[in-house]
Design a protein around this motif. Sequence first.
Motif, PDB file in Angstrom:
ATOM      1  N   TRP A   1       6.460  33.993  42.961  1.00  0.00           N
ATOM      2  CA  TRP A   1       6.315  32.916  41.982  1.00  0.00           C
ATOM      3  C   TRP A   1       5.982  31.593  42.654  1.00  0.00           C
TER       4      TRP A   1
ATOM      5  N   ARG B   1       2.435  29.675  41.941  1.00  0.00           N
ATOM      6  CA  ARG B   1       2.491  28.339  41.328  1.00  0.00           C
ATOM      7  C   ARG B   1       2.093  27.265  42.334  1.00  0.00           C
TER       8      ARG B   1
ATOM      9  N   ARG C   1      -1.125  24.688  42.066  1.00  0.00           N
ATOM     10  CA  ARG C   1      -1.064  23.232  42.111  1.00  0.00           C
ATOM     11  C   ARG C   1      -1.936  22.673  43.225  1.00  0.00           C
TER      12      ARG C   1
ATOM     13  N   PRO D   1      -3.489  26.023  36.929  1.00  0.00           N
ATOM     14  CA  PRO D   1      -2.091  26.162  36.488  1.00  0.00           C
ATOM     15  C   PRO D   1      -1.307  27.251  37.196  1.00  0.00           C
TER      16      PRO D   1
ATOM     17  N   ASN E   1       1.375  31.422  33.960  1.00  0.00           N
ATOM     18  CA  ASN E   1       2.150  30.645  32.981  1.00  0.00           C
ATOM     19  C   ASN E   1       2.357  31.398  31.669  1.00  0.00           C
TER      20      ASN E   1
ATOM     21  N   LEU F   1       7.191  29.175  32.425  1.00  0.00           N
ATOM     22  CA  LEU F   1       6.576  28.743  33.688  1.00  0.00           C
ATOM     23  C   LEU F   1       6.113  29.926  34.542  1.00  0.00           C
ATOM     24  N   GLY F   2       5.909  31.075  33.914  1.00  0.00           N
ATOM     25  CA  GLY F   2       5.477  32.260  34.650  1.00  0.00           C
ATOM     26  C   GLY F   2       6.539  32.870  35.537  1.00  0.00           C
TER      27      GLY F   2
ATOM     28  N   GLN G   1       6.415  36.690  36.049  1.00  0.00           N
ATOM     29  CA  GLN G   1       5.144  37.293  36.448  1.00  0.00           C
ATOM     30  C   GLN G   1       5.345  38.353  37.522  1.00  0.00           C
TER      31      GLN G   1
END
Length: 436
Positions: free
Chosen positions: A44, A48, A52, A57, A60, A65-66, A69
């Motif tokens: 994660w 993420r 960034r 993104p 998500n 906020l994913g 995943q």
Amino acid sequence: MKLLLSAVPDYTAADFSQETWWLTLIKAVFIIVYLILNVLLALWVERRGLGRMQTRPGPNVAGPLGLLQAIADAGKLLFKEDMWTRGADKFLYFIAPAIAAFSAFSVFAVIPMGPNVNLFGHSSPLQLADMPVATLYILAITSLGLYGVVLGGWSTRSTLPLYGAVRSSAQVISYELAMGMALVSVFLMSGTMSTSQIVASQGQVWWAFALIPAFVVYCISATGEVNRLPFDLPEAEGELVAGHMTEYSSMKFGWYYLSEYVNMLNVSAVATTMFFGGWHAPWPLSHVPVINDGWFGMLWFFLKMWFFMFLLIWTRATLLRFRYDQFMSFGWKWLMPIALVWLVAVAVVRGITEWVEVSLPVLGVSIVILFAIIMLIMWVTDKGEPEPAPKPADMEYTGFADGFPIPPLPGQSPVESPRAGRAPVVATASKEDTDE
């Protein structure tokens, strides 16, 4: 009221005198769960974080906020069709991912994650096991994990996986030598190869500051060991599709995938143990007994380990992949000579201090100065008059360089075309009722 900062930090090695078999079993289960949870977190954070850094993104959709995943990916691997290549060596094809995963999970057995604490009425360290040669055990286990990669690529009887396996074996062998020499300087300064005693020896100064060249060499070599950008040559997507994992699917691929991230945690934990004071709090918080002992040790260990994990993620987002010849040249011609020169400097200064009493900071500065002197002597003696580069106009232009067609450089005459001088073909009308 006495100030807490006046307390002297307690740096002692692990004490296993009250260890029992069921405490060892609990610790072993905890390490497995701890690594799996950290892998989920790493997936994660990396996705993420890369999103960034690259202005996108990232995941998500699966969870807030994913966060789910990684669990969704694990479910996909579990239920994906398990394919077997027809010409593969079935036994080696199956056992290779297991070897890679087993080796990855075994490294944390000798990593100290905290001091002695009270566990069910027994004083036990937050470490599964320790031994006088614990660091050699780590190097041996990481070398054993290479068999999982090599056998995985060879057993498929396929070209691209074999190329990836050969690349990985050459890469690990080359960079493991530089990494081992970087760790030897830590052994010389600590006087031991026990991981808990190495952590205890960093009471005055962390080895990352006293042994800066060794620390830098280790960080670069560790990145090459775990096949991360810019050193992910065994899995170069543009050249080898996925390297040794090309012919794997379902959870056989998942074991390779899991072992790669566990190895990232391994090299980060070893860097924390060898160079960053292990589970001890950073200065000046190390002088506060409340937060430099007990269960707080796991918190400091976790934060330091994730500092190195972030560096691995950061390099993936910012650096481009090396060419393979550049990569091997960098390891053999730069990292290994630097690590060897540094090791000689540490050994010389360490030998001198057997007869001369000096403090640890003075010892570290002396080693750095001696290393700089040796590198300067090598640079001066090796510096000769460079041969003047030939001008392009003086170079014969053949249209090819190293087997590849290239355009002429400024001042070079183009190669005359073999078609030059031919008479043009003249088209004539054919006569009626003929074959002409």
